[in-house]
Design an enzyme around this catalytic site. Structure first.
Site, short mmCIF file in Angstrom:
data_model
loop_
_atom_site.label_atom_id
_atom_site.label_comp_id
_atom_site.label_asym_id
_atom_site.label_seq_id
_atom_site.Cartn_x
_atom_site.Cartn_y
_atom_site.Cartn_z
N CYS A 1 45.39 43.30 33.49
CA CYS A 1 44.34 42.35 32.87
C CYS A 1 44.93 40.97 32.80
CB CYS A 1 44.19 42.80 31.21
SG CYS A 1 43.43 41.53 30.39
N CYS B 1 46.38 39.62 29.66
CA CYS B 1 47.65 40.46 29.23
C CYS B 1 48.77 40.12 29.92
CB CYS B 1 47.34 42.09 29.35
SG CYS B 1 46.23 42.76 28.42
#
Length: 419
Positions: free
Chosen positions: A260, A263
């Site tokens: 992600c 992230c």
């Protein structure tokens, strides 16, 4: 986003031959190497060309432009000369894209907030202010700490650790038998789809220490250093999580999905401040709830150079949700959530790559755990996709742990001297 691999940082230029010496002298990871100053370079007898190369690559790393490192270094010019080159020449001579030219010439903005040596030294110094002058405010002696609302949750606040703390923090006291009651934090619950969709509730109390003490984790990667194997050839055996903070406090970053973009951005921003955490005696760990080998290889050490752990039972993630996994759907949690979209744009602006491999609905967060059995000092919950724990809060909590450990050590020493 610039890689935390030392080999990627030095590239194929004049710094490559210095790798063995850097390792010998302890400059063995990128965040630490970037705080090297002129005095350190002189002690290592760096040539003028090596100093110029180091300055260029540090500047490029802060702006996620390391793909131009070899070409700019090979020009033989120093950074001031390169910054004086026209836009057209940067594009024609070095193949720099238009957007990258603007980022390169902007000396005021960096993708990663740089850490300098003086900041690290200031953190290493023992506290000189009294508790009455401290930024840390006591929440009293209640058995739990209620969530303090975060009134401003902008990217600038989360990315700049030296700005004012947005939330009152607990005045922890490390004593025999004391267990932190902790502080819990989360981003704001903004209305979704014009108020038609309610934000999922999050816990308002710190998880009990007992819920994380006996969690079983497995080490997937070591802490990155120069020249080491990219991954452990044999994965570490299962271990109790309490081993992680047995000797030193620990920051536990629970990653929703390593591919992600949001992230990756959070992990990169946190690990970029590794010298500060090293100075405070705090360890950094990233925890995954899903083990996909290719995803671990893409994530480490490019976006995170610390230890990566696998939480097969998702117990850290359950602790963040008060015993249950905190989940959200892509449509309601992202497409209809302006806060999550803003978080995505912030991460996208940093020039990161991304993929969509793996499970991405289980929310993550962050714990700061005191050494031994002293408890959870801080817990951040990812309410919206891409929420980051405000760096100011994380640094301040860790600094307070450091101060109190120093005070405890001085108290023990005084008692021994008196005896």
């Amino acid at each position: 986003m610039a890689s935390f691999s030392m080999e990627d940082f030095v590239g194929n230029g004049v710094l490559k031959e210095l790798l063995p010496k850097l390792l010998e002298e302890g400059w063995d990871d990128v965040p630490t190497l970037k705080i090297m100053d002129a005095e350190d370079m002189d002690e290592m007898n760096l040539t003028r060309r090596q100093k110029d190369a180091f300055e260029i690559r540090t500047y490029l790393h802060d702006r996620a432009l390391m793909n131009y490192g070899d070409r700019l270094e090979a020009s033989g010019k120093g950074l001031p000369e390169l910054l004086a080159i026209s836009n057209a020449d940067l594009a024609s001579q070095y193949g720099m894209k238009r957007g990258h030219v603007a980022r390169f010439l902007d000396r005021t903005t960096a993708c990663t907030e740089p850490v300098n040596k003086s900041e690290v030294f200031s953190i290493r110094k023992p506290p000189t202010t009294s508790r009455s002058d401290s930024l840390i405010k006591s929440f009293g002696s209640t058995t739990s700490r209620k969530m303090a609302s975060v009134s401003r949750y902008s990217a600038a606040t989360m990315m700049t650790y030296d700005k004012s703390i947005e939330q009152s923090l607990a005045d922890f006291k490390i004593k025999d038998g004391h267990v932190f009651k902790g502080v819990i934090s989360a981003g704001p619950a903004e209305p979704r789809a014009c108020g038609c969709i309610a934000a999922p509730p999050v816990v308002d109390q710190v998880a009990p220490y007992a819920t994380i003490e006996n969690i079983t984790v497995q080490k997937l990667t070591p802490e990155y250093k120069i020249g080491m194997e990219r991954l452990l050839k044999t994965k570490g055996p299962p271990m109790k999580a309490s081993e992680l903070w047995r000797d030193k406090p620990a920051v536990i970053l629970c990653i929703r999905r390593p591919g992600c973009i949001m992230c990756r951005a959070e992990a990169h921003q946190l690990y970029a401040r590794k010298p500060l955490f090293d100075a405070m005696g705090v360890q950094l760990y990233a925890v995954l709830h899903e083990h996909i080998e290719s995803e671990v290889q893409d994530f480490w050490p490019r976006y995170w150079g610390g230890v990566v752990l696998f939480d097969r039972g998702m117990d850290f993630f359950k602790a963040l949700g008060g015993g249950n996994l905190l989940k959200d759907k892509f449509i309601s949690g992202f497409l209809f959530n302006p806060r999550a979209i803003a978080n995505y744009r912030r991460a996208k602006s940093l020039g990161l790559d991304q993929n969509f491999t793996g499970e991405g609905e289980i929310k993550g967060g962050l714990f700061i755990v005191g050494r031994k059995r002293s408890g959870i000092a801080y817990q951040f919950v990812e309410r919206n996709f891409g929420d980051w724990a405000p760096m100011a809060e994380v640094i301040e909590i860790c600094r307070e742990l450091q101060n109190q450990q120093q005070e405890q050590g001085e108290s023990i020493k005084s008692s021994q001297d008196y005896a």
